[in-house]
Write a protein that holds these residues in place. Structure first.
Motif, short mmCIF file in Angstrom:
data_model
loop_
_atom_site.label_atom_id
_atom_site.label_comp_id
_atom_site.label_asym_id
_atom_site.label_seq_id
_atom_site.Cartn_x
_atom_site.Cartn_y
_atom_site.Cartn_z
N UNK A 1 0.85 -1.19 0.00
CA UNK A 1 0.00 0.00 0.00
C UNK A 1 0.89 1.25 0.00
N UNK A 2 0.38 2.28 -0.63
CA UNK A 2 1.06 3.57 -0.68
C UNK A 2 2.53 3.40 -1.07
N UNK A 3 2.73 2.85 -2.23
CA UNK A 3 4.06 2.51 -2.71
C UNK A 3 5.04 3.67 -2.71
N UNK A 4 4.68 4.86 -3.20
CA UNK A 4 5.66 5.97 -3.23
C UNK A 4 6.20 6.31 -1.85
N UNK A 5 5.31 6.24 -0.85
CA UNK A 5 5.76 6.63 0.50
C UNK A 5 6.72 5.59 1.07
N UNK A 6 6.56 4.33 0.71
CA UNK A 6 7.39 3.26 1.30
C UNK A 6 8.64 2.98 0.49
N UNK A 7 8.75 3.62 -0.65
CA UNK A 7 9.80 3.27 -1.58
C UNK A 7 11.20 3.51 -1.00
N UNK A 8 11.35 4.66 -0.33
CA UNK A 8 12.68 5.01 0.19
C UNK A 8 13.16 3.97 1.19
N UNK A 9 12.27 3.57 2.12
CA UNK A 9 12.65 2.55 3.12
C UNK A 9 12.99 1.23 2.45
N UNK A 10 12.23 0.91 1.43
CA UNK A 10 12.43 -0.35 0.71
C UNK A 10 13.80 -0.38 0.04
N UNK A 11 14.13 0.69 -0.66
CA UNK A 11 15.40 0.75 -1.37
C UNK A 11 16.57 0.74 -0.39
N UNK A 12 16.38 1.40 0.74
CA UNK A 12 17.43 1.45 1.76
C UNK A 12 17.69 0.05 2.32
#
Lengths: 308, 414
Positions: free
Chosen positions: A264-275
């Motif tokens: 859910x809410x992919x753009x918001x979680x993207x940074x944490x995911x990439x990190x």
């Protein structure tokens, strides 16, 4: 208007259409959405009577296509994917010919030719030959030849291939005009945007099978309000994804060079995911975030891209 | 009926936008016919002459007399004579500048007067056939004449031989005078007899049967020319099937309620119109030039149209059986070009060897050609058309049915 029940078609050992069923109502645009080779054209071929089905039943306005092909075909109009017009005779002569092929004659034929010229916007080019026309104008004539007999059911097989956006919009307007008249339209395409724009109900097909069916809202609900994130890069075989990925991120598909995730809410979680992936030693070269749509539904259901 | 008319009109309109095709169907036979007629002298044209080289290696009175006989009026209408040396004559033949060379060998007179057997050599141009054969015939006549003269004038020739021998041994001027008198008298008798070569006192009068006309080469060739245009048109009309397949219109048609039979019937009707359009100009020209009976023109048009429909049915079947458009064009050429050659369109069947003419009469075009030709010449009966009519109609129907089957079996739906 159309009832397709357990339709199958084999070519030797290859199954092109595998147990497809659906119904269409008057005044409805029904979309067949799927990638190239999914079986859409074969399905259209069976419904139009060009390809005999291996099994199953097809009824058009209550007439069985196999037992009473003439009565069934009389209610059918086809706009094929490739142009099927005579470029060396005039627009009017083309319409007269195809109208006569559907049994129209006399005043009725003349009236329909005049009406179709209006609908396709070629009134002032009626006596010109299509060989001098633009591609869009030829497509309009191609469409006109399929509706001259006022069919109950109209089959359009990827009619916008190679068509400019303006001509495509015009084609959509002509399709909508048929709906207003009360016809049913079966529309095949591999373009999600066309299906979303035009179709009341959509069946998604892949490898000859129907994998989903419903209105646009119903299909989107299957995806949920979850974004699809596709990452391309290097994800080593030893990467423990379930331990690395943040909570709430589900894995749809995992390869050493490609990850397809849902959250859910992919753009918001993207940074944490990439990190998280970077700290685990993965290398991400490309990132695509898709909002919920048919393409993401197709991806979710098949693990493959809708577009080839 | 509406679809039949619409389909027929569509076919005719599509033919009308291809004027070059129609021009070829008419123009090629016209060109071939004009060229061949010009070569063969046409209907009443001037008889072609044989270019004959004469190499006189003997240089004697007798060899000169032989040459004079060839140059006389009776044979001069057929020959163009040119004296040459043997070596240069061979070179001219190699270049194709003459049809044949007659070599009178050295010692000709001596051997002739001694009644010894000898041979005149006729060297022919290998690249020609008809003119060298004519040269052989004509020089053969002279050789025969000379042989008979040896018999008829034996005593005079024996005396001549003795006098010549005396002269060579140094006899006086009276010997020379005697030779001259004897030679002159003998030559006069010979030349008086020469017209018998071409105007024998007993002749055979040739008549034709009642109503028949004498058939010139052009007359024999004319029906074959018309058939050539029919064959070209039939091939061209059949190629449209692949065009319709590639345009997608055949596939679209199969999704409508229009019967395939009506589609094919419309093709027959429109092809008939097209064939008449092609045959009529050539027919009118031929009937005018050859002064044929105009009452035969409708039968000629109808018969050739039927032939064209049969050949078009054959061409259509070839088209739909071929796997690709290119293969269809190739197969069509492989079938129709031999038919053109042996069926009497390039050469009249009468000019062919018997076995080839027999085979030619069995071909579809040859079979249709023979009764028509006989009718135009005046030697044929109308009844002769009937069995051929039956065969051609049956064949047309069978091939059309086969084409319809193939269209349904997949040709029209791909």
């Amino acid at each position: 208007m159309i009832e397709v029940n357990a339709l199958s078609k084999q070519f030797g050992s290859f199954t092109a259409v595998d147990d497809i069923s659906f119904t269409m109502q008057p005044g409805e645009v029904f979309g067949l959405l799927g990638p190239n080779g999914a079986g859409k054209s074969t399905t259209i071929g069976c419904i139009s009577g060009l390809i005999p089905p291996s099994s199953g039943q097809i009824a058009i306005s209550g007439h069985d296509l196999i037992r009473g092909p003439r009565a069934a075909k009389a209610r059918l109009g086809i706009v094929p994917q490739e142009l099927a017009i005579y470029e060396d005779i005039s627009v009017v002569q083309n319409l007269r010919y195809w109208g006569a092929a559907y049994g129209l004659r006399g005043a009725k034929l003349a009236e329909r030719v005049a009406d179709v010229l209006e609908v396709i916007g070629l009134v002032d080019r009626g006596w010109d030959k299509p060989k001098d026309f633009s591609g869009g104008m030829k497509r309009r004539l191609n469409f006109g030849c399929g509706i001259v007999q006022e069919p109950d059911v109209l089959l359009l097989d990827e009619p916008t291939v190679g068509v400019d956006p303006q001509s495509r919009e015009r084609l959509f307007d002509m399709v909508r005009a048929q709906i207003v008249r009360g016809a049913s339209v079966l529309y095949t395409t591999h373009h999600m945007e066309e299906a979303e724009s035009l179709c009341d109900r959509i069946a998604i097909v892949d490898k000859g099978r129907k994998i989903a069916e419903g209105t646009l809202a119903q299909l989107r609900a299957q995806v949920g309000e979850r974004d699809i994130i596709t990452l391309t890069g290097a994800f080593g075989p030893d990467l423990a994804l379930n331990d690395v990925l943040p909570e709430g991120v589900a894995i749809l598909q995992a390869d050493v060079d490609r990850l397809t995730l849902e959250t859910e809410d992919g753009p918001a979680r993207l940074a944490r995911l990439l990190d998280a992936l970077s700290k685990a030693g993965a290398e991400v070269r490309e990132t695509v975030v898709r909002r919920p749509n048919l393409e993401s539904l197709f991806l979710k259901l098949t693990g493959a891209e809708l577009r080839a | 009926m509406t679809f039949l008319i619409a389909s027929g009109l569509k076919n005719l309109q599509r033919i009308a936008v291809q004027p070059w095709s129609v021009a070829i169907w008419i123009g090629v036979p016209l060109l071939v016919g004009s060229l061949l007629s010009a070569v063969m002298g046409g209907s009443d044209g001037e008889t072609p002459k044989v270019h004959l080289l004469i190499a006189d290696d003997d240089g004697s009175f007798l060899s000169g007399t032989l040459i004079d006989m060839l140059a006389r009026e009776e044979l001069g209408d057929l020959l163009i004579l040119e004296p040459v040396a043997t070596v240069s004559g061979r070179a001219m033949l190699d270049e194709g500048a003459a049809s044949a060379m007659l070599v009178i060998p050295s010692g000709f007179q001596t051997a002739y007067l001694a009644s010894e057997p000898q041979a005149l050599r006729l060297v022919v141009n290998p690249l020609q056939q008809i003119f060298p054969e004519m040269a052989e015939e004509l020089t053969g006549l002279i050789a025969d004449f000379g042989s008979y003269a040896q018999l008829a004038f034996g005593p005079e020739l024996d005396t001549m031989g003795e006098l010549i021998s005396d002269a060579e041994d140094g006899a006086g001027p009276e010997t020379a005078a005697a030779i001259g008198t004897l030679a002159s008298g003998t030559a006069t008798k010979l030349f008086r007899a020469l017209p018998l070569l071409t105007e024998a006192p007993i002749e055979i009068a040739v008549e034709t049967t009642d109503g028949a006309r004498e058939a010139s080469f052009t007359m024999l060739f004319f029906p074959g020319l018309l058939m050539m245009s029919v064959i070209l048109a039939a091939q061209g009309l059949a190629e449209d099937l692949w065009q319709e397949r590639e345009m997608g219109t055949l596939r679209r048609l199969r999704s409508t309620i229009a019967p395939l039979g009506t589609f094919l019937l419309a093709r027959v009707v429109s092809s008939s119109f097209a064939l008449v359009l092609v045959i009529l100009p050539l027919g009118l020209l031929g009937f005018t030039v050859l002064d044929l009976d105009w009452g035969s023109l409708p039968l000629t048009l109808a018969w050739l149209t039927l032939a064209g429909l049969m050949l078009s049915a054959l061409a259509s079947l070839i088209q739909v059986l071929a796997p690709t458009r290119k293969a269809a064009a190739l197969f069509s050429s492989l079938v129709f070009f031999p038919l053109l050659l042996v069926g009497g369109s390039f050469f009249p069947l009468e000019s062919m060897p018997d076995f080839l003419a027999t085979f030619g009469r069995l071909t579809p075009n040859g079979m249709m050609l023979e009764p028509l030709k006989a009718h135009l010449i005046g030697t044929g009966e109308l009844a002769a058309f009937v069995p051929i009519l039956g065969i051609s109609v049956a064949a047309t129907l069978a091939m059309t049915a086969a084409t319809a089957w193939r269209l349904r079996a997949g040709f029209a739906t791909r």
